[in-house]
Write a protein that holds these residues in place. Structure first.
Motif, PDB file in Angstrom:
ATOM      1  N   THR A 127      42.867  36.588  26.167  1.00  0.00           N
ATOM      2  CA  THR A 127      41.518  36.536  25.611  1.00  0.00           C
ATOM      3  C   THR A 127      41.376  37.415  24.375  1.00  0.00           C
ATOM      4  N   THR A 128      42.296  38.344  24.185  1.00  0.00           N
ATOM      5  CA  THR A 128      42.349  39.350  23.113  1.00  0.00           C
ATOM      6  C   THR A 128      41.322  40.471  23.274  1.00  0.00           C
ATOM      7  N   THR A 129      40.368  40.339  24.198  1.00  0.00           N
ATOM      8  CA  THR A 129      39.394  41.421  24.372  1.00  0.00           C
ATOM      9  C   THR A 129      39.147  41.775  25.832  1.00  0.00           C
ATOM     10  N   VAL A 130      38.882  40.821  26.684  1.00  0.00           N
ATOM     11  CA  VAL A 130      38.423  41.099  28.049  1.00  0.00           C
ATOM     12  C   VAL A 130      39.621  41.327  28.959  1.00  0.00           C
ATOM     13  N   LEU A 131      39.718  42.513  29.549  1.00  0.00           N
ATOM     14  CA  LEU A 131      40.864  42.829  30.394  1.00  0.00           C
ATOM     15  C   LEU A 131      40.529  42.932  31.874  1.00  0.00           C
ATOM     16  N   THR A 132      39.257  42.974  32.228  1.00  0.00           N
ATOM     17  CA  THR A 132      38.907  43.155  33.639  1.00  0.00           C
ATOM     18  C   THR A 132      39.482  42.036  34.502  1.00  0.00           C
ATOM     19  N   MET A 133      39.214  40.795  34.131  1.00  0.00           N
ATOM     20  CA  MET A 133      39.740  39.675  34.904  1.00  0.00           C
ATOM     21  C   MET A 133      41.245  39.530  34.724  1.00  0.00           C
ATOM     22  N   THR A 134      41.749  39.901  33.556  1.00  0.00           N
ATOM     23  CA  THR A 134      43.194  39.865  33.334  1.00  0.00           C
ATOM     24  C   THR A 134      43.907  40.802  34.294  1.00  0.00           C
ATOM     25  N   LEU A 135      43.402  42.031  34.424  1.00  0.00           N
ATOM     26  CA  LEU A 135      44.012  43.001  35.328  1.00  0.00           C
ATOM     27  C   LEU A 135      43.825  42.594  36.791  1.00  0.00           C
TER      28      LEU A 135
END
Length: 226
Positions: free
Chosen positions: A147-155
């Protein structure tokens, strides 16, 4: 991380833009008054804190960043609608606009500083617009887990699924951008951090343009056939 033939160089280019996100959020948080220009979750939380009088936070700065980000996202959505058939050209157009905006911010910070409210709010607005534009276009590119910005769901996905080299790389590159941005802001200063972001965006524009000139399969919506 193995190459993904469906998306060609887009994976690498979006990871570079993830570094850019870390750089500009370091500038905005450390130098522009505890506000984010890319992480809108943080701004919503900061807005709530500021409205009840938490020290060191500004409701007007958070609102300015939110409004600018949304305006950029609207523009990015319109851009994606007008250039839907070539993902490479869409990304090149986007980062070219970002480069112009970042160049203007770099010059403004170097000439006028960043502490006076007119310049500070201009930087918040322009950087917020640039990041909203980036987010909307990255969403339209549809490269999974970047997403290049949002990491909460990525993590969350990384931990829950216990897999995903791309997710891990996204978090690592964001960290690298924030680390470099903080070092530049606290060392040479805001113009240096913005100039670093500008160099990366220009590199993305040049590399994507070169890779997509002959319209390879990854430039099509959805990427190359599996």
């Amino acid at each position: 991380m193995p190459d993904d033939p469906r998306h060609g160089p887009l994976v690498a280019m979006l990871l570079v833009l993830t570094v850019v996100t870390g750089l500009v959020d370091a500038v905005s948080y450390l130098a522009l008054g505890h506000v984010f220009v890319a992480n809108m979750t943080g701004n919503v939380v900061f807005l709530g804190f500021a409205l009840v009088g938490a020290p060191g936070l500004s409701a007007s700065a958070s609102l300015a960043a939110l409004a600018a980000f949304l305006a950029g996202a609207v523009s990015g959505g319109r851009l994606a609608e007008h250039r839907p058939d070539h993902r490479g050209r869409l990304l090149v157009t986007t980062v070219t606009v970002q480069a112009v905006l970042l160049a203007g911010c770099t010059v403004a910070a170097a000439v006028f500083g960043h502490t006076h409210d007119p310049v500070r709010y201009t930087l918040i607005g322009v950087l917020g617009f640039a990041m909203g534009l980036q987010n909307a276009v990255v969403r339209a590119l549809k490269v999974p887990d970047l997403t290049t910005t949002v990491l909460t769901m990525t993590l969350t996905a990384l931990a829950a699924d216990r897999a995903g080299a791309r997710r891990l790389a996204s978090a690592g590159w964001m960290f690298a951008g924030a680390l470099a941005g903080a070092a530049l802001v606290l060392g040479p200063g805001v113009p240096a951090a913005l100039a670093a972001a500008l160099v990366l965006v220009l590199a993305v524009a040049a590399a994507t343009h070169r890779a997509g000139r002959l319209t390879p399969p990854w430039t099509r919506p959805g990427g190359a056939a599996p």
